[in-house]
Design an enzyme around this catalytic site. Structure first.
Site, PDB file in Angstrom:
ATOM      1  N   HIS A 600       0.816  -1.212   0.000  1.00  0.00           N
ATOM      2  CA  HIS A 600       0.000   0.000   0.000  1.00  0.00           C
ATOM      3  C   HIS A 600       0.851   1.265   0.000  1.00  0.00           C
ATOM      4  CE1 HIS A 600      -3.509  -2.421   2.048  1.00  0.00           C
ATOM      5  NE2 HIS A 600      -3.244  -2.821   0.811  1.00  0.00           N
ATOM      6  N   SER A 601       1.860   1.316  -0.832  1.00  0.00           N
ATOM      7  CA  SER A 601       2.744   2.487  -0.898  1.00  0.00           C
ATOM      8  C   SER A 601       1.969   3.709  -1.368  1.00  0.00           C
ATOM      9  CB  SER A 601       3.895   2.220  -1.868  1.00  0.00           C
ATOM     10  OG  SER A 601       4.611   1.063  -1.504  1.00  0.00           O
TER      11      SER A 601
END
Length: 696
Positions: A600-601
């Site tokens: 989930h960058s």
């Protein structure tokens, strides 16, 4: 590095050969029909082989002729949405998307949800693996962050979990046009919802199906829901309404009722390419964007790219210098390479912190220190449990070799149509539990959570899959995983270039557990104890896999139980951590050894004023640069209490709306905001040129 591009250009300019217009293939007809019969048809093998040959022929033509104009197709999640919506707004636009990885059309690892763990194998051609810096706070590990490396980006390889951000998340962006009320129409626009939620909260005619897939393990799902209920967390039928929280839900997935993954490429682009109605929508794959081309007035006029050496036959190309090529754009360049890839493209283009650029040998074009700054990710810990489940209750067989994947595909096995994640929840601690975590935690809670009642502290999910080495398991039981991850981590990292070449390894600090007063660590300690107590109440509980749990001190009542005959607790019972300080130290050590990414960058090119380390305006324009836009999770300024796939779809829809209006295209997309279609202006049909390049 991740590289993708879209382009509108003059129709008479030299360009790569277009995908020939054809009637929709039988395979594509079934792909678009959620109720279709997906058993392998007699002519499917021939259709797939012919499709592969066409794509190879197109790519070979592109290798020879792509030096002057541009076209190709998809890229990442948001990029596919933008390309698809631009094509819908004006099919006459010639749209280019350059993808650094391979085509994903009908790839088994992509379209069959249960095969997604294969995308974690290090030899996966659909996944990029970003090597982080050595981190002392993570037991001296160098963490790895996977991201999408094929058409559709993360939506083609991720865990397909359907969760939405909370209302306060969008409002925290503090950006005109991005509040929850303004974003809500875009949340509905892309989805066709097959769940039990209230109709006013969901969409029912979008390209992306949201359903329970073709298989659910009902008894394991019930166990999770009932165990949480006994702990005070009750079931709601829909907590994806931006409001509800502190409850559990029978999770839905980005999986169609036909059991097929709903990735952005297959939902926004492949159908258009197959239809023959969008002759100016094109795709080039296996090409890396090096940098954005800027003129003397700091105007984006195109991009420079090269062939991805991973997909060349000679391994010498992995280190050999290539002669780059360029694609020109007359009106707009859009970078959509993800929170990891986009900042590197900007820095190689001379946009970023001057000190970083100078060290890398890149001339400074625009002083913009926010580029690559404030890297964020949700921090994940996974714990494994022994169960009494059968092989048909989990998807382990597709990873450990006990199930024949080819046979399952031939027989349209319903087990292929699940991500094995049927139940989850958004969790908050009690006031007593907050106090027990210490005064620093109490201060953080009171400041950021107590009155923001829609914000979860942690998300906890049951995955009917084991992600480790199956050959090292102690017996033939089905082992599954419990996932804990921080909804709003305080820790921050960064990602920056170290040289001017795509092959130069980035300076990547994931930042996990680096926050002041170790609040993020304490969140994980709380969640570990909570989920462990839940497991002791589950009917499927048959023990804990010791190697994935803390090594508690001798004599601790919290010691791991490797084998059990069934549930051990009911109602108010809790595991007793008798040697409290030592027990917590053991939990802390295990967390440091295993905490990892959720894929989930975000936040590395955020929407904010430049003096607040912002990179783009609310209109997604890069500060100080003309005609350069960004469209991916890097623009999200604050984290969200959900899996980020949904937010990426929303960014794509919102970006498309902005770009369509700025290009004067009007089109049906304006309806998302309740406005009337604007009269199309400056169309390629009436002007000599209308060139746009979107780099991913």
């Amino acid at each position: 590095m991740l590289g993708r591009i879209f382009s509108h250009y003059k129709a008479h300019e030299p360009s790569a050969k277009a995908l020939p217009s054809k009637a929709i293939h039988p395979i594509q007809e079934r792909l678009d029909n959620p109720n279709a019969d997906w058993r392998l048809m007699d002519n499917d093998a021939n259709e797939l082989e012919q499709a592969r040959k066409r794509l190879l022929a197109i790519d070979e033509a592109n290798r020879e002729t792509m030096s002057g104009a541009s076209r190709a197709f998809p890229g990442g999640l948001a990029g596919c949405v933008v390309a698809g919506r631009l094509a819908e707004a004006d099919p006459n636009l010639s749209i280019l998307v350059i993808e650094q990885g391979p085509n994903n059309y009908n790839a088994p690892e992509v379209i069959h949800p249960a095969l997604y763990p294969r995308n974690l194998f290090t030899n996966s051609k659909y996944t990029l693996f970003w090597q982080g810096n050595e981190a002392p706070q993570l037991a001296d590990r160098k963490p790895i962050v996977p991201s999408g490396g094929t058409l559709g980006g993360g939506s083609a390889i991720n865990w397909m979990v359907y969760t939405r951000a909370q209302r306060s998340d969008f409002d925290s962006f503090n950006a005109p046009g991005w509040s929850a009320d303004e974003i809500y129409p875009f949340l509905k626009k892309f989805e066709t919802y097959h769940g039990q939620g209230e109709k006013e909260h969901h969409g029912y005619d979008g390209p992306v199906n949201v359903s329970g897939g073709t298989h659910r393990c009902k008894h394991a799902e019930d166990d999770f829901i009932q165990a949480a209920d006994k702990m005070g967390y009750h079931e709601l039928k829909d907590i994806q309404n931006l409001r509800d929280n502190n409850a559990t839900e029978r999770w839905l997935k980005y999986v169609g009722p036909n059991g097929r993954r709903q990735d952005a490429a297959h939902r926004f682009l492949h159908p258009k390419l197959q239809s023959g109605k969008y002759p100016n929508l094109h795709v080039v794959v296996e090409k890396q964007v090096i940098r954005v081309l800027l003129d003397e007035e700091k105007k984006a006029v195109g991009v420079e790219y090269q062939t991805n050496p991973r997909f060349l036959a000679n391994p010498e190309f992995m280190t050999a210098k290539q002669t780059p090529r360029s694609v020109k754009a007359r009106k707009m360049v859009v970078c959509s390479a993800g929170a990891n890839g986009t900042p590197l493209i900007l820095e190689r283009s001379g946009i970023g912190n001057p000190e970083i650029l100078k060290r890398a040998g890149v001339p400074v074009v625009e002083d913009l220190p926010g580029v690559g700054h404030d890297y964020q990710d949700h921090h994940l810990t996974l714990y494994a449990y022994r169960t009494n489940l059968s092989p048909r209750d989990t998807i382990n067989g597709f990873s450990d070799g006990r199930m024949d994947v080819a046979e399952a595909i031939r027989n349209t096995d319903e087990l292929l149509g699940t991500n094995a994640m049927d139940a989850s929840g958004k969790f908050r601690p009690t006031e007593a539990e907050v106090d027990a975590l210490g005064p620093e935690f109490r201060a953080a809670w009171d400041r950021d959570f107590k009155n923001a009642t829609d914000r979860p502290l942690m998300i906890i999910a049951l995955y009917l899959c084991y992600y480790g080495d199956h050959s090292m398991l102690p017996d033939d039981s089905q082992y599954v995983s419990m996932a804990n991850w921080t909804a709003y981590p305080y820790s921050r990292g960064h990602i920056h270039i170290t040289g001017k070449d795509v092959s130069d390894a980035p300076d990547f600090d994931v930042g996990y557990l680096k926050d002041e007063n170790e609040i993020d660590l304490k969140k994980h300690i709380w969640a570990y104890k909570l989920q462990r107590d839940m497991w002791r109440r589950m009917n499927i509980f048959r023990g804990e896999l010791a190697s994935t749990h803390p090594k508690f001190p001798e004599g601790s009542k919290a010691a791991v139980i490797e084998k059990a005959d069934g549930p051990m607790f009911d109602k108010d019972q809790r595991i007793e951590y008798t040697v409290s300080a030592e027990d917590d130290k053991a939990i802390e050590q295990k967390i440091r050894e295993i905490v990892s990414t959720t894929w989930h960058s975000l936040g590395t090119c955020k929407i904010a004023p430049r003096e607040k380390k912002g990179v783009v305006t609310p209109e997604l324009s890069v500060h100080g640069i003309k005609n350069l836009k960004l469209a991916d999770l890097g623009v999200v300024p604050e984290n969200v209490g959900a899996n980020t796939g949904n937010t990426a779809f929303v960014v794509g829809e919102k970006a498309a709306s902005i770009f369509i209006k700025e290009l004067g295209l009007g089109g049906a997309h304006d309806k998302a905001e309740g406005g009337e279609q604007s009269k199309r202006a400056d169309s390629p049909m009436g002007q000599e040129s209308q060139d746009v390049v979107v780099g991913q």
